[in-house]
Design a protein around this motif. Structure first.
Motif, PDB file in Angstrom:
ATOM      1  N   THR A  74       0.804  -1.225   0.000  1.00  0.00           N
ATOM      2  CA  THR A  74       0.000   0.000   0.000  1.00  0.00           C
ATOM      3  C   THR A  74       0.831   1.266   0.000  1.00  0.00           C
ATOM      4  OG1 THR A  74      -0.121   0.084   2.423  1.00  0.00           O
ATOM      5  CG2 THR A  74      -1.777  -1.246   1.275  1.00  0.00           C
ATOM      6  N   GLY A  75       2.105   1.153   0.404  1.00  0.00           N
ATOM      7  CA  GLY A  75       2.941   2.343   0.499  1.00  0.00           C
ATOM      8  C   GLY A  75       2.667   3.160   1.743  1.00  0.00           C
ATOM      9  N   LYS A  76       1.776   2.702   2.591  1.00  0.00           N
ATOM     10  CA  LYS A  76       1.434   3.424   3.813  1.00  0.00           C
ATOM     11  C   LYS A  76       2.204   2.855   4.999  1.00  0.00           C
ATOM     12  CE  LYS A  76      -3.277   4.525   2.288  1.00  0.00           C
ATOM     13  NZ  LYS A  76      -4.730   4.409   2.611  1.00  0.00           N
ATOM     14  N   GLU A  77       2.349   3.700   6.028  1.00  0.00           N
ATOM     15  CA  GLU A  77       3.043   3.247   7.225  1.00  0.00           C
ATOM     16  C   GLU A  77       2.137   2.360   8.070  1.00  0.00           C
ATOM     17  OE1 GLU A  77       4.439   6.763   9.207  1.00  0.00           O
ATOM     18  OE2 GLU A  77       6.426   6.564   8.294  1.00  0.00           O
ATOM     19  N   LYS A  78       2.731   1.379   8.676  1.00  0.00           N
ATOM     20  CA  LYS A  78       1.996   0.494   9.572  1.00  0.00           C
ATOM     21  C   LYS A  78       2.958   0.030  10.666  1.00  0.00           C
ATOM     22  CE  LYS A  78       3.110  -3.789   7.117  1.00  0.00           C
ATOM     23  NZ  LYS A  78       2.582  -5.026   6.487  1.00  0.00           N
ATOM     24  N   PRO A  79       2.430  -0.388  11.828  1.00  0.00           N
ATOM     25  CA  PRO A  79       3.325  -0.906  12.876  1.00  0.00           C
ATOM     26  C   PRO A  79       4.065  -2.132  12.377  1.00  0.00           C
ATOM     27  CG  PRO A  79       1.141  -0.448  13.770  1.00  0.00           C
ATOM     28  CD  PRO A  79       1.025  -0.347  12.279  1.00  0.00           C
ATOM     29  N   GLU A  80       5.359  -2.196  12.668  1.00  0.00           N
ATOM     30  CA  GLU A  80       6.140  -3.359  12.239  1.00  0.00           C
ATOM     31  C   GLU A  80       5.640  -4.619  12.935  1.00  0.00           C
ATOM     32  OE1 GLU A  80      10.186  -3.568  13.588  1.00  0.00           O
ATOM     33  OE2 GLU A  80       9.725  -2.432  15.411  1.00  0.00           O
ATOM     34  N   ARG A  81       5.887  -5.746  12.297  1.00  0.00           N
ATOM     35  CA  ARG A  81       5.530  -7.021  12.908  1.00  0.00           C
ATOM     36  C   ARG A  81       6.669  -7.479  13.801  1.00  0.00           C
ATOM     37  NH1 ARG A  81       6.513 -12.319  12.788  1.00  0.00           N
ATOM     38  NH2 ARG A  81       4.779 -13.747  13.253  1.00  0.00           N
ATOM     39  N   ILE A  82       6.357  -7.717  15.066  1.00  0.00           N
ATOM     40  CA  ILE A  82       7.338  -8.229  16.006  1.00  0.00           C
ATOM     41  C   ILE A  82       7.045  -9.707  16.237  1.00  0.00           C
ATOM     42  CG2 ILE A  82       8.295  -8.031  18.335  1.00  0.00           C
ATOM     43  CD1 ILE A  82       8.821  -5.589  16.648  1.00  0.00           C
ATOM     44  N   GLY A  94      21.874  -3.398  27.817  1.00  0.00           N
ATOM     45  CA  GLY A  94      21.726  -4.842  27.792  1.00  0.00           C
ATOM     46  C   GLY A  94      20.305  -5.316  27.580  1.00  0.00           C
ATOM     47  N   GLY A  95      19.327  -4.434  27.708  1.00  0.00           N
ATOM     48  CA  GLY A  95      17.941  -4.837  27.526  1.00  0.00           C
ATOM     49  C   GLY A  95      17.512  -4.689  26.079  1.00  0.00           C
ATOM     50  N   HIS A  96      16.392  -5.287  25.762  1.00  0.00           N
ATOM     51  CA  HIS A  96      15.893  -5.184  24.394  1.00  0.00           C
ATOM     52  C   HIS A  96      15.399  -3.783  24.099  1.00  0.00           C
ATOM     53  CE1 HIS A  96      16.157  -9.423  23.500  1.00  0.00           C
ATOM     54  NE2 HIS A  96      15.700  -9.663  24.703  1.00  0.00           N
ATOM     55  N   ARG A  97      15.606  -3.346  22.882  1.00  0.00           N
ATOM     56  CA  ARG A  97      15.093  -2.044  22.457  1.00  0.00           C
ATOM     57  C   ARG A  97      13.845  -2.260  21.648  1.00  0.00           C
ATOM     58  NH1 ARG A  97      19.455   1.099  19.401  1.00  0.00           N
ATOM     59  NH2 ARG A  97      17.975   2.775  19.716  1.00  0.00           N
ATOM     60  N   ARG A  98      12.803  -1.530  21.993  1.00  0.00           N
ATOM     61  CA  ARG A  98      11.551  -1.607  21.231  1.00  0.00           C
ATOM     62  C   ARG A  98      11.194  -0.209  20.812  1.00  0.00           C
ATOM     63  NH1 ARG A  98       8.169  -6.068  21.557  1.00  0.00           N
ATOM     64  NH2 ARG A  98       6.671  -4.790  20.457  1.00  0.00           N
ATOM     65  N   THR A 121       2.324 -26.004  18.492  1.00  0.00           N
ATOM     66  CA  THR A 121       3.563 -25.714  17.785  1.00  0.00           C
ATOM     67  C   THR A 121       3.586 -24.267  17.316  1.00  0.00           C
ATOM     68  OG1 THR A 121       2.627 -26.419  15.668  1.00  0.00           O
ATOM     69  CG2 THR A 121       3.747 -28.092  16.992  1.00  0.00           C
ATOM     70  N   TRP A 122       4.798 -23.777  17.076  1.00  0.00           N
ATOM     71  CA  TRP A 122       4.999 -22.429  16.579  1.00  0.00           C
ATOM     72  C   TRP A 122       5.621 -22.525  15.198  1.00  0.00           C
ATOM     73  CZ3 TRP A 122       3.949 -18.219  19.933  1.00  0.00           C
ATOM     74  CH2 TRP A 122       3.666 -18.582  21.250  1.00  0.00           C
ATOM     75  N   GLN A 123       5.294 -21.564  14.371  1.00  0.00           N
ATOM     76  CA  GLN A 123       5.867 -21.524  13.023  1.00  0.00           C
ATOM     77  C   GLN A 123       7.150 -20.710  13.042  1.00  0.00           C
ATOM     78  OE1 GLN A 123       4.411 -23.442  10.717  1.00  0.00           O
ATOM     79  NE2 GLN A 123       2.959 -23.963  12.350  1.00  0.00           N
ATOM     80  N   THR A 124       7.954 -20.861  11.984  1.00  0.00           N
ATOM     81  CA  THR A 124       9.206 -20.118  11.909  1.00  0.00           C
ATOM     82  C   THR A 124       8.970 -18.620  12.040  1.00  0.00           C
ATOM     83  OG1 THR A 124      10.183 -21.816  10.501  1.00  0.00           O
ATOM     84  CG2 THR A 124      11.224 -19.637  10.479  1.00  0.00           C
ATOM     85  N   GLY A 125       7.906 -18.131  11.448  1.00  0.00           N
ATOM     86  CA  GLY A 125       7.611 -16.707  11.523  1.00  0.00           C
ATOM     87  C   GLY A 125       7.283 -16.223  12.908  1.00  0.00           C
ATOM     88  N   ASP A 126       6.960 -17.151  13.829  1.00  0.00           N
ATOM     89  CA  ASP A 126       6.692 -16.750  15.196  1.00  0.00           C
ATOM     90  C   ASP A 126       7.985 -16.486  15.951  1.00  0.00           C
ATOM     91  OD1 ASP A 126       3.959 -17.025  14.861  1.00  0.00           O
ATOM     92  OD2 ASP A 126       3.995 -19.144  15.373  1.00  0.00           O
ATOM     93  N   LEU A 127       9.067 -17.054  15.458  1.00  0.00           N
ATOM     94  CA  LEU A 127      10.365 -16.799  16.057  1.00  0.00           C
ATOM     95  C   LEU A 127      11.018 -15.573  15.438  1.00  0.00           C
ATOM     96  CD1 LEU A 127      11.790 -20.427  16.191  1.00  0.00           C
ATOM     97  CD2 LEU A 127      11.152 -19.032  18.142  1.00  0.00           C
TER      98      LEU A 127
END
Length: 298
Positions: free
Chosen positions: A117-125, A294-298, A272-278
């Motif tokens: 779409t060319g529009k901004e959207k929240p990234e998938r985490i 040392g912590g995760h950046r979000r 089970t989890w899919q590869t995309g879930d990791l």
């Protein structure tokens, strides 16, 4: 865990929950558990799925999870060893689903351009990252006892919180963890009497604490909704267009963008989890970036 001024039954529950969260918090533990969720794997099969983990990191993580009773090591021959989830580890998977859902809803995300779409959207985490980032907020010392006390008592002064959640410590000791919880968006000041209460994001932790409590006690996860402290539906979030804050942070998202936490389901999540879930895309060549602290950046 230090004793608290909470009732004995609540203290026992709180202690089990705290220990359970600490069990899966060490970095990469969740990633390893999710990698093993489909079927037992040999070490040589696990390694390519977590390519940035050196041998010196993966072996200790597998050993710790085995000692915790979540992973089972089966030796068929000297050169044929597999690692798989125990029944206890498999029962943890729906709990991880609940934790991932909270992180996906309440943690900030960068905005990315949709190629279609060319529009901004929240990234998938990826869910694994959402789980680790959420645990980062809940597992610092005294964080969960303070959140538990605020859920049980409502708006409370720092002095009362110290007496209830940290009775073995002096009053001044309550301020660093309390300040961190405020900075993380889980607690907020209430009124003009220097009292504190759970924020919307903090109240929405009910599904997490309810399911972890049920899992830790070996009860059906469907009982989480009836938890004596956390067993109620979080208050609805505000509605409005809103946007995710675009700078990287691990803090909860602004309330305007955080819908109410999903209701607990009596049906277990997929085993089970899919590869995309990791991973949010193809397996990266390096670990997800972390902050200098040392912590995760979000």
């Amino acid at each position: 865990m230090a004793t608290t001024g909470l009732p004995r039954t609540t203290l026992t529950d709180l202690s089990r929950v705290t220990e359970s969260l600490e069990m899966i918090t060490p970095r990469w533990s969740v990633w390893v558990l999710m990698t093993l969720s489909a079927k037992p794997l040999r070490y040589a099969e696990i390694k390519p799925k977590l390519p940035w983990l050196a041998d010196g990191q993966l072996h200790p993580r597998l050993r710790k999870l085995t000692d915790a009773g979540l992973v089972e090591r089966t030796e068929y021959a000297p050169r044929h060893v597999t690692y798989g989830l125990t029944a206890r580890g498999a029962d943890l998977m729906p709990v991880l689903t609940v934790i991932a859902a909270w992180g996906n809803t309440h943690l900030e995300k960068d905005l990315v351009v949709d190629k279609t779409t060319g529009k901004e959207k929240p990234e998938r985490i990826p869910p694994a990252q959402n789980i680790e980032d959420t645990l980062t907020l809940l597992t610092p010392r005294h964080a969960t006892p303070i959140l538990w006390a605020l859920q049980a008592r409502g708006a409370t002064s720092a002095k009362s919180l110290a007496a209830v959640a940290m009775p073995d410590s002096g009053l001044s000791a309550v301020y660093p963890p309390l300040r961190q919880l405020v900075d993380d968006g889980l607690v907020e000041a209430a009124g003009e009497e220097a009292t504190f209460q759970l924020s919307e994001h903090g109240r929405a932790l009910a599904p997490i604490y309810g399911t972890v409590s049920a899992w830790a006690a070996g009860r059906p996860l469907a009982e989480a909704a009836a938890h004596p402290v956390w067993g109620h539906t979080p208050a609805p979030s505000q509605t409005g267009p809103g946007t995710w804050i675009t700078n990287q942070s691990r803090l909860p998202a602004p309330p305007a963008t955080a819908p109410a936490a999903p209701a607990l389901s009596a049906q277990p999540a997929p085993a089970t989890w899919q590869t995309g879930d990791l991973f949010s895309h193809q397996i990266p060549a390096r670990p997800i970036a972390i902050s200098p602290a040392g912590g995760h950046r979000r």
